[in-house]
Design a protein around this motif. Structure first.
Motif, short mmCIF file in Angstrom:
data_model
loop_
_atom_site.label_atom_id
_atom_site.label_comp_id
_atom_site.label_asym_id
_atom_site.label_seq_id
_atom_site.Cartn_x
_atom_site.Cartn_y
_atom_site.Cartn_z
N SER A 253 0.82 -1.21 0.00
CA SER A 253 0.00 0.00 0.00
C SER A 253 0.85 1.26 0.00
O SER A 253 0.53 2.26 -0.66
CB SER A 253 -0.93 0.00 1.22
N GLN B 173 -15.35 7.36 0.04
CA GLN B 173 -16.45 6.77 -0.73
C GLN B 173 -16.74 7.63 -1.95
O GLN B 173 -16.81 8.84 -1.88
CB GLN B 173 -17.69 6.66 0.15
N ALA C 86 -13.04 5.75 -4.94
CA ALA C 86 -12.21 4.55 -5.01
C ALA C 86 -11.79 4.22 -6.44
O ALA C 86 -10.72 3.66 -6.66
CB ALA C 86 -12.93 3.37 -4.39
N HIS C 87 -12.62 4.54 -7.42
CA HIS C 87 -12.29 4.22 -8.80
C HIS C 87 -12.07 5.49 -9.62
O HIS C 87 -12.22 5.49 -10.84
CB HIS C 87 -13.39 3.36 -9.41
N HIS D 223 -5.21 1.04 -9.68
CA HIS D 223 -5.38 -0.37 -10.03
C HIS D 223 -4.16 -0.93 -10.76
O HIS D 223 -4.18 -2.08 -11.19
CB HIS D 223 -6.63 -0.53 -10.89
N VAL E 292 -12.33 4.54 2.52
CA VAL E 292 -12.40 3.18 1.96
C VAL E 292 -11.01 2.71 1.59
O VAL E 292 -10.06 3.50 1.50
CB VAL E 292 -13.32 3.12 0.72
N LYS E 293 -10.88 1.41 1.32
CA LYS E 293 -9.59 0.83 0.96
C LYS E 293 -9.12 1.38 -0.38
O LYS E 293 -9.91 1.62 -1.29
CB LYS E 293 -9.68 -0.70 0.88
N GLN E 294 -7.83 1.53 -0.48
CA GLN E 294 -7.23 2.05 -1.70
C GLN E 294 -7.28 1.02 -2.83
O GLN E 294 -7.43 1.37 -4.00
CB GLN E 294 -5.77 2.42 -1.40
N GLU F 139 -8.95 -2.84 -3.71
CA GLU F 139 -9.89 -3.84 -3.22
C GLU F 139 -9.58 -5.26 -3.70
O GLU F 139 -10.17 -6.21 -3.21
CB GLU F 139 -11.32 -3.46 -3.66
N GLN F 140 -8.68 -5.41 -4.67
CA GLN F 140 -8.40 -6.73 -5.20
C GLN F 140 -7.47 -7.51 -4.27
O GLN F 140 -6.89 -6.94 -3.34
CB GLN F 140 -7.75 -6.58 -6.59
#
Length: 247
Positions: free
Chosen positions: A119, A133, A136-137, A143, A214-216, A218-219
Protein backbone atom coordinates in the motif's frame (compact mmCIF):
# COMPACT_ATOMS: atom_id res chain seq x y z
CA UNK A 1 -8.59 11.30 29.91
CA UNK A 2 -7.29 11.91 26.38
CA UNK A 3 -6.04 9.41 23.84
CA UNK A 4 -3.72 9.09 20.87
CA UNK A 5 -3.84 6.67 17.96
CA UNK A 6 -0.17 5.77 17.55
CA UNK A 7 0.40 4.22 14.16
CA UNK A 8 2.41 3.92 10.95
CA UNK A 9 1.63 5.13 7.44
CA UNK A 10 -0.85 3.03 5.45
CA UNK A 11 -2.41 1.45 8.55
CA UNK A 12 -5.93 2.88 8.22
CA UNK A 13 -5.48 5.54 10.89
CA UNK A 14 -7.61 8.17 9.12
CA UNK A 15 -10.37 5.58 8.88
CA UNK A 16 -10.16 4.75 12.59
CA UNK A 17 -10.00 8.44 13.52
CA UNK A 18 -13.13 9.10 11.44
CA UNK A 19 -14.95 6.17 13.04
CA UNK A 20 -14.15 7.40 16.54
CA UNK A 21 -14.95 11.00 15.64
CA UNK A 22 -18.45 9.88 14.62
CA UNK A 23 -19.15 8.84 18.23
CA UNK A 24 -21.16 11.58 19.99
CA UNK A 25 -18.87 11.62 23.02
CA UNK A 26 -15.52 11.59 21.17
CA UNK A 27 -13.66 14.33 19.28
CA UNK A 28 -10.83 12.66 17.36
CA UNK A 29 -8.59 14.75 15.14
CA UNK A 30 -6.09 13.86 12.45
CA UNK A 31 -2.35 14.31 12.24
CA UNK A 32 -1.92 17.42 14.38
CA UNK A 33 1.89 17.23 14.29
CA UNK A 34 2.30 16.54 10.58
CA UNK A 35 5.64 17.92 9.41
CA UNK A 36 4.26 20.20 6.68
CA UNK A 37 0.89 21.18 8.11
CA UNK A 38 -1.05 21.72 11.32
CA UNK A 39 -3.86 19.31 10.51
CA UNK A 40 -6.85 20.74 12.38
CA UNK A 41 -10.32 21.94 11.34
CA UNK A 42 -10.87 25.68 10.99
CA UNK A 43 -12.69 26.12 14.36
CA UNK A 44 -9.76 24.60 16.26
CA UNK A 45 -7.23 26.68 14.33
CA UNK A 46 -9.22 29.81 15.18
CA UNK A 47 -9.32 28.78 18.83
CA UNK A 48 -5.53 28.57 18.81
CA UNK A 49 -5.12 31.76 16.78
CA UNK A 50 -3.07 29.83 14.22
CA UNK A 51 -3.13 28.82 10.57
CA UNK A 52 -2.39 25.35 9.28
CA UNK A 53 1.11 26.57 8.33
CA UNK A 54 2.16 27.61 11.83
CA UNK A 55 4.17 24.47 12.48
CA UNK A 56 6.97 26.27 14.32
CA UNK A 57 4.55 27.75 16.86
CA UNK A 58 2.92 24.36 17.28
CA UNK A 59 6.20 22.57 17.86
CA UNK A 60 7.53 25.18 20.28
CA UNK A 61 5.27 23.74 23.00
CA UNK A 62 3.23 20.85 21.68
CA UNK A 63 1.84 19.79 25.04
CA UNK A 64 0.53 23.28 25.78
CA UNK A 65 -1.18 23.32 22.39
CA UNK A 66 -2.84 19.98 23.12
CA UNK A 67 -4.03 21.27 26.50
CA UNK A 68 -5.63 24.28 24.83
CA UNK A 69 -7.39 21.99 22.38
CA UNK A 70 -8.54 19.56 25.08
CA UNK A 71 -10.10 22.02 27.51
CA UNK A 72 -13.21 23.12 25.55
CA UNK A 73 -13.81 19.59 24.28
CA UNK A 74 -13.60 18.04 27.72
CA UNK A 75 -15.75 20.86 29.11
CA UNK A 76 -18.46 19.61 26.75
CA UNK A 77 -18.13 16.11 28.17
CA UNK A 78 -16.31 14.68 25.15
CA UNK A 79 -13.15 12.57 25.01
CA UNK A 80 -10.27 14.27 23.18
CA UNK A 81 -7.97 12.36 20.86
CA UNK A 82 -5.90 12.49 17.70
CA UNK A 83 -3.84 10.22 15.51
CA UNK A 84 -0.18 10.63 14.65
CA UNK A 85 3.07 8.93 13.80
CA UNK A 86 5.96 8.19 16.12
CA UNK A 87 8.44 10.25 14.10
CA UNK A 88 6.16 13.31 14.22
CA UNK A 89 5.79 13.09 17.98
CA UNK A 90 9.51 12.65 18.46
CA UNK A 91 10.30 15.59 16.20
CA UNK A 92 7.94 17.75 18.28
CA UNK A 93 9.56 16.35 21.45
CA UNK A 94 6.28 15.19 22.96
CA UNK A 95 6.32 11.43 22.46
CA UNK A 96 7.66 10.60 25.92
CA UNK A 97 5.31 13.06 27.58
CA UNK A 98 2.29 11.39 26.00
CA UNK A 99 3.53 7.80 26.00
CA UNK A 100 4.34 7.74 29.71
CA UNK A 101 1.53 9.97 30.98
CA UNK A 102 -1.31 8.44 32.97
CA UNK A 103 -3.53 11.14 31.45
CA UNK A 104 -3.21 9.71 27.93
CA UNK A 105 -4.50 6.38 26.69
CA UNK A 106 -2.65 4.87 23.76
CA UNK A 107 -4.30 3.02 20.87
CA UNK A 108 -1.60 1.29 18.83
CA UNK A 109 -2.99 0.62 15.35
CA UNK A 110 -1.19 -2.17 13.51
CA UNK A 111 -1.53 -3.55 9.99
CA UNK A 112 0.10 -6.58 8.39
CA UNK A 113 3.54 -5.38 7.19
CA UNK A 114 3.27 -7.01 3.75
CA UNK A 115 -0.05 -5.31 3.07
CA UNK A 116 1.27 -2.03 4.41
CA UNK A 117 4.42 -2.23 2.29
CA UNK A 118 2.44 -2.76 -0.91
CA UNK A 119 0.00 0.00 0.00
CA UNK A 120 2.83 2.39 0.79
CA UNK A 121 4.48 1.84 -2.60
CA UNK A 122 1.13 2.37 -4.35
CA UNK A 123 0.48 5.59 -2.44
CA UNK A 124 3.98 6.91 -3.17
CA UNK A 125 3.73 6.09 -6.88
CA UNK A 126 0.22 7.47 -7.38
CA UNK A 127 0.30 10.36 -4.95
CA UNK A 128 -3.09 9.16 -3.67
CA UNK A 129 -2.90 8.70 0.10
CA UNK A 130 -6.54 8.97 1.15
CA UNK A 131 -9.57 7.51 -0.63
CA UNK A 132 -13.15 8.26 0.38
CA UNK A 133 -16.45 6.77 -0.73
CA UNK A 134 -17.15 7.65 -4.33
CA UNK A 135 -13.45 8.14 -5.08
CA UNK A 136 -12.21 4.55 -5.01
CA UNK A 137 -12.29 4.22 -8.80
CA UNK A 138 -11.57 7.85 -9.62
CA UNK A 139 -8.09 7.03 -10.91
CA UNK A 140 -6.91 4.04 -12.89
CA UNK A 141 -3.53 4.55 -11.24
CA UNK A 142 -4.88 2.87 -8.11
CA UNK A 143 -5.38 -0.37 -10.03
CA UNK A 144 -1.89 -0.60 -11.51
CA UNK A 145 0.31 -3.30 -9.91
CA UNK A 146 3.38 -2.14 -8.02
CA UNK A 147 6.78 -3.81 -7.94
CA UNK A 148 8.53 -5.37 -4.95
CA UNK A 149 12.24 -4.79 -4.43
CA UNK A 150 14.53 -5.95 -1.60
CA UNK A 151 16.10 -2.48 -1.54
CA UNK A 152 12.81 -0.91 -0.48
CA UNK A 153 11.41 -3.79 1.57
CA UNK A 154 14.35 -4.41 3.92
CA UNK A 155 14.51 -0.93 5.51
CA UNK A 156 10.71 -0.84 5.56
CA UNK A 157 10.54 -4.05 7.59
CA UNK A 158 13.26 -2.85 9.95
CA UNK A 159 11.27 0.32 10.67
CA UNK A 160 8.14 -1.77 11.18
CA UNK A 161 9.89 -4.00 13.68
CA UNK A 162 11.25 -1.00 15.60
CA UNK A 163 7.76 0.48 15.85
CA UNK A 164 6.29 -2.79 17.12
CA UNK A 165 9.08 -3.04 19.68
CA UNK A 166 8.30 0.48 20.97
CA UNK A 167 4.61 -0.39 21.18
CA UNK A 168 5.23 -3.68 22.97
CA UNK A 169 7.48 -1.93 25.47
CA UNK A 170 4.75 0.63 26.15
CA UNK A 171 2.22 -2.11 26.83
CA UNK A 172 4.65 -4.04 29.01
CA UNK A 173 5.37 -0.93 31.10
CA UNK A 174 1.87 0.56 31.36
CA UNK A 175 -0.44 -2.43 30.92
CA UNK A 176 -3.63 -3.11 28.99
CA UNK A 177 -5.54 -0.39 30.85
CA UNK A 178 -3.34 2.26 29.20
CA UNK A 179 -2.36 0.65 25.89
CA UNK A 180 -4.73 -1.04 23.42
CA UNK A 181 -3.56 -2.86 20.29
CA UNK A 182 -6.05 -2.29 17.47
CA UNK A 183 -5.90 -4.21 14.19
CA UNK A 184 -6.49 -2.79 10.73
CA UNK A 185 -8.18 -5.96 9.49
CA UNK A 186 -10.70 -5.78 12.34
CA UNK A 187 -11.85 -2.18 11.92
CA UNK A 188 -15.03 -3.45 10.29
CA UNK A 189 -15.68 -5.81 13.21
CA UNK A 190 -18.22 -4.25 15.62
CA UNK A 191 -16.87 -6.34 18.51
CA UNK A 192 -13.35 -4.96 18.00
CA UNK A 193 -14.63 -1.40 17.68
CA UNK A 194 -16.70 -1.85 20.82
CA UNK A 195 -13.58 -2.96 22.67
CA UNK A 196 -11.85 0.25 21.54
CA UNK A 197 -14.80 2.38 22.65
CA UNK A 198 -14.86 0.61 26.02
CA UNK A 199 -11.11 1.16 26.39
CA UNK A 200 -11.64 4.90 25.85
CA UNK A 201 -14.55 5.07 28.26
CA UNK A 202 -17.04 5.97 25.51
CA UNK A 203 -20.72 5.08 25.82
CA UNK A 204 -21.17 4.97 22.02
CA UNK A 205 -22.24 1.82 20.19
CA UNK A 206 -19.91 0.42 17.53
CA UNK A 207 -22.78 -0.23 15.12
CA UNK A 208 -23.50 3.51 14.98
CA UNK A 209 -19.98 4.55 13.97
CA UNK A 210 -19.31 5.64 10.40
CA UNK A 211 -16.44 6.67 8.13
CA UNK A 212 -16.23 7.79 4.51
CA UNK A 213 -12.75 6.31 4.12
CA UNK A 214 -12.40 3.18 1.96
CA UNK A 215 -9.59 0.83 0.96
CA UNK A 216 -7.23 2.05 -1.70
CA UNK A 217 -7.06 -1.32 -3.48
CA UNK A 218 -9.89 -3.84 -3.22
CA UNK A 219 -8.40 -6.73 -5.20
CA UNK A 220 -6.39 -9.61 -3.68
CA UNK A 221 -2.93 -8.64 -2.47
CA UNK A 222 -1.15 -10.80 -5.08
CA UNK A 223 -2.98 -9.01 -7.90
CA UNK A 224 -1.42 -5.73 -6.82
CA UNK A 225 2.23 -6.85 -7.12
CA UNK A 226 3.54 -7.49 -10.62
CA UNK A 227 6.46 -9.65 -9.39
CA UNK A 228 4.51 -11.43 -6.65
CA UNK A 229 6.32 -14.75 -7.19
CA UNK A 230 9.66 -13.03 -6.66
CA UNK A 231 8.28 -11.45 -3.48
CA UNK A 232 7.16 -14.86 -2.20
CA UNK A 233 10.53 -16.40 -3.03
CA UNK A 234 12.35 -13.61 -1.23
CA UNK A 235 10.20 -14.02 1.87
CA UNK A 236 10.76 -17.77 1.84
CA UNK A 237 14.53 -17.35 1.45
CA UNK A 238 14.65 -14.94 4.41
CA UNK A 239 12.31 -17.15 6.47
CA UNK A 240 9.71 -14.37 6.54
CA UNK A 241 6.78 -16.21 4.96
CA UNK A 242 4.98 -16.08 8.31
CA UNK A 243 4.47 -12.36 7.69
CA UNK A 244 2.07 -13.05 4.82
CA UNK A 245 -1.53 -12.20 5.78
CA UNK A 246 -3.88 -15.12 6.29
CA UNK A 247 -6.13 -15.89 3.35
Amino acid sequence: MAFIILTQARSGSYHLAALLNSAPDIACFGEIFKENALELPKPQLELLGLTNRDMAVRDADGMALLTRLRKPIEAEGQIFGFKDFLFNLRRAKIFGKIAHSAGWKKIVLLRNPIERYVSRIRAAETGIFVVRQGEAHASERLHQPVRFSPESFDPFLQAHDRFVEVAENLRAKHGDQAVFFARYERLSDPAHLQDILRFLGSSARAEALSSAHVKQFEQPLAAGVENWDAFLAYLAERKLSHLLPEG
